[in-house]
Design an enzyme around this catalytic site. Structure first.
Site, PDB file in Angstrom:
ATOM      1  N   LYS A   1       0.839  -1.197   0.000  1.00  0.00           N
ATOM      2  CA  LYS A   1       0.000   0.000   0.000  1.00  0.00           C
ATOM      3  C   LYS A   1       0.873   1.246   0.000  1.00  0.00           C
ATOM      4  O   LYS A   1       1.944   1.277   0.623  1.00  0.00           O
ATOM      5  CB  LYS A   1      -0.914  -0.034   1.233  1.00  0.00           C
ATOM      6  CG  LYS A   1      -2.019   1.022   1.243  1.00  0.00           C
ATOM      7  CD  LYS A   1      -2.911   0.824   2.457  1.00  0.00           C
ATOM      8  CE  LYS A   1      -4.027   1.852   2.536  1.00  0.00           C
ATOM      9  NZ  LYS A   1      -4.892   1.649   3.718  1.00  0.00           N
TER      10      LYS A   1
ATOM     11  N   SER B   1      -9.740   1.440   2.816  1.00  0.00           N
ATOM     12  CA  SER B   1      -8.929   2.227   1.894  1.00  0.00           C
ATOM     13  C   SER B   1      -7.855   1.421   1.163  1.00  0.00           C
ATOM     14  O   SER B   1      -7.157   1.944   0.295  1.00  0.00           O
ATOM     15  CB  SER B   1      -8.234   3.355   2.675  1.00  0.00           C
ATOM     16  OG  SER B   1      -7.375   2.812   3.679  1.00  0.00           O
TER      17      SER B   1
ATOM     18  N   SER C   1     -10.059  -1.047   6.961  1.00  0.00           N
ATOM     19  CA  SER C   1      -9.486  -0.821   5.639  1.00  0.00           C
ATOM     20  C   SER C   1      -8.775  -2.024   5.042  1.00  0.00           C
ATOM     21  O   SER C   1      -8.389  -1.998   3.874  1.00  0.00           O
ATOM     22  CB  SER C   1      -8.503   0.361   5.687  1.00  0.00           C
ATOM     23  OG  SER C   1      -9.171   1.546   6.018  1.00  0.00           O
TER      24      SER C   1
END
Length: 551
Positions: A87, A164, A188
């Site tokens: 990420k 996310s 997330s």
């Protein structure tokens, strides 16, 4: 968050609703990816299979990064390395770390995060690329990115991959990476896993190092793992269970880690005899999609077939958890993001002659650099930390957080290793708590609930949602985050709707929550449960692995 409507019904031990037809899932085996597929999903910001998307870097840096990726791909082919998607809020030396924000465009952190180094050491991993995300981790559908929204993968193109960490989940689902690292603040990791038919694990707070992770909300941020195979997550947690990182002040020291090692018995012979699973009555909300509710019921029936005991439990503070989260998290975010002003950190806005507006030197820089959702949460957090709102909002939210943690400690058989064992007086319990007998309510090993209240919505519907609608998506994941507990999202079969054709999905996400530092036992139980609650997914994976092995 008061819009959540709870069904005030006393649940039987299993049935959340009248059992309907048996569940059938025909989710197809994913295809092998190519650069076009990955481009369409938009799961990478830098790196990825094409090794061409490094527009944020200087020409010299871009060539170095492309050379490193291509070299890593060659090594993978020769040495059987494992591709790892990371990420874009986790540092990897040589690649930009932008947090999907304009204000950090081209920003490079001159070191690699501890957790990435550990993956390289213990899992023979090479970094495939940095994945797209909601800006600074603030979002539920991976649409709030300066690099454009992430899409779900075939056959769910145009649907939300969750957020996310949607880019990380999509990279795993499309089979471009075996594992992906993300962060979980309020769900997330788990919601993207539920939306992409993968496994997403948020470990106990403080287990995995956060050194090298750009913070959103320090007291909630947890590095998590997304994978297609549960055993890959289990293997890495076993390797990192005892690894304290002195660089990270939130990493639990070895003395505390040893205190939490006293685990109870693990499941044997594929059975769950002796384990008790709790069904929170507050989680049976009216907004819960009927297919998700049916899948939840079916999973509970499977638990009983394996010998597990299923009982209703009450977590009365749950109805306030979402409100508390969206006060605490934005408050911490407003503090963390105050340094991005174009002077200390961040790309300065050079579009105007002067950046000073009404005496505020960095107004234009922050206005142009942050997206709408980040600005919204900064404003909300700044207000709740103000002198006039601190006592009425922030302090009250922290009190709710302690009540949420106390509710979990009350229902779990294991005590919380971070606290002295607590005796709960029946007179102090909420009136909604159901007593099993005169000694008190049922105590359980794990809590079982859906990960998300609905299957993945279309990106078109997401664009029409109000911020409050988007925040409601986290209703089942936020409580475990507030309490710092380990939680796993795993695929479960749900009924299909033939009228939807190829846009239909036969899977949802089932969430398993355990007591603090009970990660190993939670993953062991999940390993026995996974094949029976998502049979078609498990069979599809088996067929794919046999194909790779040439069987």
């Amino acid at each position: 968050m008061s819009g959540i409507r709870h069904c005030r019904v006393k649940l039987p031990p299993v049935a959340l609703t009248t059992p309907g037809r048996r569940l059938v899932s025909k989710y197809p085996v994913s295809f092998e990816p190519n650069a076009q597929h990955v481009h369409e999903v938009n799961c990478y910001i830098s790196g990825g299979p094409s090794a061409e998307n490094f527009s944020d870097l200087s020409r010299e840096k871009r060539e170095q990064a492309k050379s490193a990726i291509k070299s890593a791909v060659r090594e993978e082919k020769e040495l059987k390395f494992n591709r790892l998607a990371v990420k874009d809020n986790i540092a990897v030396q040589g690649l930009p770390t932008t947090c999907a924000s304009r204000i950090l465009r081209g920003h490079e952190i001159p070191f690699t995060a501890t957790v990435v180094k550990q993956w390289e050491t213990y899992n023979a991993a090479i970094v495939r690329g940095k994945t797209n995300m909601d800006e600074f981790g603030m979002g539920s559908h991976s649409t709030a990115s300066a690099y454009g929204p992430v899409s779900n993968v075939h056959p769910l193109e145009g649907r939300s991959p969750g957020g996310s960490s949607g880019g990380s989940a999509a990279a795993v689902r499309i089979r471009d990476s075996k594992d992906a690292l993300g962060t979980d603040t309020g769900g997330s990791i788990r919601i993207p896993a539920a939306y992409t038919c993968t496994y997403g694990f948020k470990p106990s707070y403080g287990m995995l190092s956060r050194w090298g992770v750009v913070p959103y909300a320090n007291s909630l941020d947890t590095v998590g793992i997304i994978a297609r195979q549960l055993e890959r997550i289990t293997k890495m947690i076993q390797n990192l269970y005892h690894k304290h990182d002195p660089n990270d002040p939130t990493s639990l020291p070895n003395s505390v880690r040893e205190r939490g090692i006293g685990l109870q018995s693990h499941p044997k012979n594929g059975r769950l005899d002796g384990f008790t699973f709790g069904v929170p009555i507050e989680y049976n909300i009216e907004e819960l999609d009927s297919r998700i509710r049916t899948g939840w019921t079916q999973a509970l029936e499977k638990i009983q077939e394996l010998g597990g005991r299923v009982v209703p439990i009450s977590l009365p503070s749950t109805k306030h958890a979402l409100s508390a989260y969206y006060i605490i998290a934005p408050a911490e975010a407003a503090s963390n993001l105050s340094k991005y002003d174009g002077i200390r950190y961040g790309k300065r806005d050079d579009g105007t002659a002067s950046d000073a507006v009404d005496g505020v030197l960095y107004a234009n820089t922050r206005g142009a650099g942050f997206g709408a959702e980040v600005k919204r949460r900064i404003l909300l957090g700044s207000y709740t930390l103000s002198s006039e709102a601190m006592n009425n909002h922030f302090i009250q939210a922290q009190k709710v957080r302690q009540l949420v943690r106390r509710d979990f400690d009350r229902v779990f058989v294991l005590s919380n290793p971070l606290k002295d064992e607590e005796v709960f007086d029946l007179s102090d319990m909420d009136g909604s708590v159901v007593l099993e007998n005169k000694l008190g309510p049922s105590q359980v090993d794990f809590v079982v609930c859906p990960t998300a209240p609905t299957p993945p919505p279309s990106l078109e519907d997401v664009a029409k949602q109000t911020p409050l609608d988007a925040y409601m998506n986290d209703v089942f994941t936020v409580p475990a985050s507030l309490a710092g507990l380990p939680a796993l999202s795993m695929p479960m079969d749900i009924p299909r709707v033939p009228a939807l054709g190829t846009a239909d999905m036969g899977f949802g996400g089932l969430q398993l929550i355990g007591q603090f530092w009970d990660d190993a036992r939670l993953l062991a139980v999940a390993g026995h449960l996974a094949p029976v609650i998502s049979t078609e997914t498990f069979m599809a994976q088996s067929r794919f692995h046999k194909h790779l092995a040439g069987e």
